[in-house]
Scaffold this motif. Structure first.
Motif, mmCIF file in Angstrom:
data_model
loop_
_atom_site.group_PDB
_atom_site.id
_atom_site.type_symbol
_atom_site.label_atom_id
_atom_site.label_comp_id
_atom_site.label_asym_id
_atom_site.label_seq_id
_atom_site.Cartn_x
_atom_site.Cartn_y
_atom_site.Cartn_z
ATOM 1 N N HIS A 180 -27.539 50.749 -19.007
ATOM 2 C CA HIS A 180 -26.597 51.864 -18.871
ATOM 3 C C HIS A 180 -26.571 52.717 -20.135
ATOM 4 N N LEU A 181 -26.538 52.095 -21.312
ATOM 5 C CA LEU A 181 -26.500 52.848 -22.566
ATOM 6 C C LEU A 181 -27.773 53.663 -22.759
ATOM 7 N N ARG A 182 -28.894 53.133 -22.303
ATOM 8 C CA ARG A 182 -30.140 53.898 -22.391
ATOM 9 C C ARG A 182 -30.132 55.056 -21.409
ATOM 10 N N GLU A 183 -29.710 54.788 -20.183
ATOM 11 C CA GLU A 183 -29.716 55.821 -19.147
ATOM 12 C C GLU A 183 -28.744 56.952 -19.469
ATOM 13 N N ALA A 184 -27.545 56.591 -19.915
ATOM 14 C CA ALA A 184 -26.497 57.592 -20.126
ATOM 15 C C ALA A 184 -26.632 58.331 -21.439
ATOM 16 N N TYR A 185 -27.067 57.630 -22.490
ATOM 17 C CA TYR A 185 -27.014 58.217 -23.831
ATOM 18 C C TYR A 185 -28.346 58.206 -24.568
ATOM 19 N N GLY A 186 -29.375 57.659 -23.967
ATOM 20 C CA GLY A 186 -30.675 57.650 -24.623
ATOM 21 C C GLY A 186 -30.810 56.623 -25.725
ATOM 22 N N ILE A 187 -29.912 55.642 -25.790
ATOM 23 C CA ILE A 187 -29.995 54.595 -26.806
ATOM 24 C C ILE A 187 -30.936 53.515 -26.303
ATOM 25 N N SER A 188 -32.046 53.324 -27.008
ATOM 26 C CA SER A 188 -33.069 52.397 -26.525
ATOM 27 C C SER A 188 -33.420 51.303 -27.526
ATOM 28 N N TYR A 189 -32.926 51.419 -28.741
ATOM 29 C CA TYR A 189 -33.267 50.490 -29.815
ATOM 30 C C TYR A 189 -31.982 49.766 -30.214
ATOM 31 N N PHE A 190 -31.959 48.467 -30.017
ATOM 32 C CA PHE A 190 -30.774 47.665 -30.295
ATOM 33 C C PHE A 190 -31.122 46.603 -31.329
ATOM 34 N N SER A 191 -30.231 46.422 -32.287
ATOM 35 C CA SER A 191 -30.498 45.432 -33.330
ATOM 36 C C SER A 191 -29.279 44.532 -33.517
ATOM 37 N N VAL A 192 -29.570 43.288 -33.889
ATOM 38 C CA VAL A 192 -28.533 42.292 -34.128
ATOM 39 C C VAL A 192 -28.760 41.690 -35.505
ATOM 40 N N VAL A 193 -27.748 40.985 -35.989
ATOM 41 C CA VAL A 193 -27.909 40.238 -37.229
ATOM 42 C C VAL A 193 -28.239 38.791 -36.894
ATOM 43 N N GLU A 194 -28.733 38.090 -37.887
ATOM 44 C CA GLU A 194 -29.311 36.763 -37.686
ATOM 45 C C GLU A 194 -28.438 35.791 -36.884
ATOM 46 N N PRO A 195 -27.114 35.717 -37.100
ATOM 47 C CA PRO A 195 -26.327 34.755 -36.326
ATOM 48 C C PRO A 195 -26.397 34.956 -34.813
ATOM 49 N N HIS A 196 -26.739 36.163 -34.369
ATOM 50 C CA HIS A 196 -26.829 36.445 -32.929
ATOM 51 C C HIS A 196 -28.262 36.409 -32.407
ATOM 52 N N MET A 197 -29.210 36.024 -33.240
ATOM 53 C CA MET A 197 -30.620 36.139 -32.893
ATOM 54 C C MET A 197 -30.967 35.353 -31.628
ATOM 55 N N ALA A 198 -30.569 34.106 -31.545
ATOM 56 C CA ALA A 198 -30.941 33.271 -30.401
ATOM 57 C C ALA A 198 -30.239 33.721 -29.121
ATOM 58 N N ALA A 199 -28.935 34.036 -29.225
ATOM 59 C CA ALA A 199 -28.194 34.446 -28.030
ATOM 60 C C ALA A 199 -28.738 35.751 -27.466
ATOM 61 N N PHE A 200 -29.015 36.713 -28.328
ATOM 62 C CA PHE A 200 -29.486 38.011 -27.840
ATOM 63 C C PHE A 200 -30.897 37.914 -27.269
ATOM 64 N N ALA A 201 -31.669 36.968 -27.745
ATOM 65 C CA ALA A 201 -33.027 36.777 -27.211
ATOM 66 C C ALA A 201 -32.993 36.476 -25.716
ATOM 67 N N ARG A 202 -31.933 35.815 -25.240
ATOM 68 C CA ARG A 202 -31.813 35.532 -23.817
ATOM 69 C C ARG A 202 -31.641 36.812 -23.020
ATOM 70 N N VAL A 203 -31.033 37.836 -23.625
ATOM 71 C CA VAL A 203 -30.890 39.140 -22.973
ATOM 72 C C VAL A 203 -32.217 39.883 -23.008
ATOM 73 N N ILE A 204 -32.916 39.807 -24.139
ATOM 74 C CA ILE A 204 -34.209 40.487 -24.254
ATOM 75 C C ILE A 204 -35.138 40.050 -23.126
ATOM 76 N N ALA A 205 -35.110 38.753 -22.813
ATOM 77 C CA ALA A 205 -35.986 38.241 -21.759
ATOM 78 C C ALA A 205 -35.705 38.907 -20.409
ATOM 79 N N GLN A 206 -34.484 39.368 -20.200
ATOM 80 C CA GLN A 206 -34.136 40.050 -18.948
ATOM 81 C C GLN A 206 -34.682 41.479 -18.889
ATOM 82 N N LEU A 207 -35.030 42.026 -20.040
ATOM 83 C CA LEU A 207 -35.380 43.440 -20.124
ATOM 84 C C LEU A 207 -36.864 43.674 -20.331
ATOM 85 N N ARG A 208 -37.648 42.632 -20.386
ATOM 86 C CA ARG A 208 -39.091 42.779 -20.563
ATOM 87 C C ARG A 208 -39.786 42.950 -19.215
#
Length: 301
Positions: free
Chosen positions: A273-301
């Protein structure tokens, strides 16, 4: 620049939809082997960019990135350098050599600096916000001039120069980013002030950047720093977020567009939604969230 389809922005203008990119800021090195093991883990988890922040008392960005690039094939970058601590000629030298030593995978992230402690540790007074932004603007112009000069040594690998990110919070910073940067880093609070509707505030920040960019608006890559990730029904760690989001209530923090709550699929839909509505396509996290966010990345590949 990679486009995968066509879409319309919230203002109805057709533009290319960029492929997603995901970055992670690593916060500590340790031994060489431990650092490189962590870098390989970031690549294995699906991250596209390995990032390093810039605070005195933490890891030194340039050597850490070169070391990480030795054992990975992903891009590397600063997120972001405090321009007030660097002379442009010295910075241009370090950027060019880092670009060479990473085989042209380096991305230069710059900011104006905001922590009084960093300036004190460097033996420098903390300039006013206006002075810091003016210093950043001068640094951007001078570093770009040096890196694109045929006479500059060392030379950069990427032409005309490595991609430039400018990240910041206020209108003046984001205006500068819109005019000068290749990548614009949107703030941790997503531009939200107490009492404002979070997504509307984010939309206003994006509109400001695009207006300042003018004809080059569609060439910009927009980055959003993720404040919190909880890939469960649980809430993210609000005590950890509050020092970085002063003035926002718990309810307002939980409604930030970059506080991600829910299942992997629900969060993935939020990012689409953020990409479609606002053109935001690059998302970054800090190290403590690295493993959790990776589970989301797998949904978007």
């Amino acid at each position: 620049m990679t486009y995968s389809s066509r879409s319309r922005s919230a203002h109805g203008k057709e533009r290319g939809t960029r492929a997603f990119r995901f970055g992670v800021s690593l916060l500590a090195t340790g031994s060489r082997s431990a650092w490189q093991r962590k870098a390989r883990q970031a690549e294995d988890l699906g991250y596209d960019v390995l990032l390093v922040p810039d605070h005195l008392g933490m890891l030194a960005p340039f050597p850490a990135l070169v070391s990480a690039a030795d054992v990975t094939s992903i891009r590397v970058g600063t997120f972001v350098l405090n321009s007030g601590l660097y002379r442009p000629a010295v910075l241009a030298r370090d950027v060019a050599d880092t670009d060479q030593l990473t085989d042209g995978r380096f991305e230069l992230g710059l900011g104006a600096g905001y922590q009084d402690a960093d300036f004190k540790a460097a033996g420098l007074p903390l300039p006013s916000r206006k002075q810091r932004i003016e210093q950043l603007a001068r640094t951007v112009r001078q570093v770009r001039r040096l890196l694109t000069s045929a006479d500059h040594r060392p030379m950069v690998r990427q032409k005309p120069h490595p991609p430039l990110m400018i990240a910041g919070r206020g209108a003046r910073m984001l205006g500068l980013a819109g005019r000068e940067a290749d990548i614009v880093g949107l703030p941790l609070d997503a531009g939200v002030k107490p009492g404002t509707e979070p997504e509307r505030a984010l939309a206003e920040r994006v509109a400001l950047v695009r207006a300042e960019a003018g004809e080059r608006a569609d060439d910009l890559e927009l980055n959003l720093l993720i404040a919190g990730v909880a890939v469960t029904p649980d809430r993210p760690d609000l005590p950890a977020l509050r020092p970085f989001l002063p003035g926002l209530s718990e309810a307002e923090i939980l409604r930030l567009p970059n506080v991600l709550l829910g299942s992997e699929r629900q969060i993935a839909e939020q990012l689409r939604h953020l990409r479609e509505a606002y053109g935001i396509s690059y998302f970054s996290v800090v190290e403590p969230h690295m493993a959790a966010f990776a589970r989301v990345i797998a949904q978007l590949r």
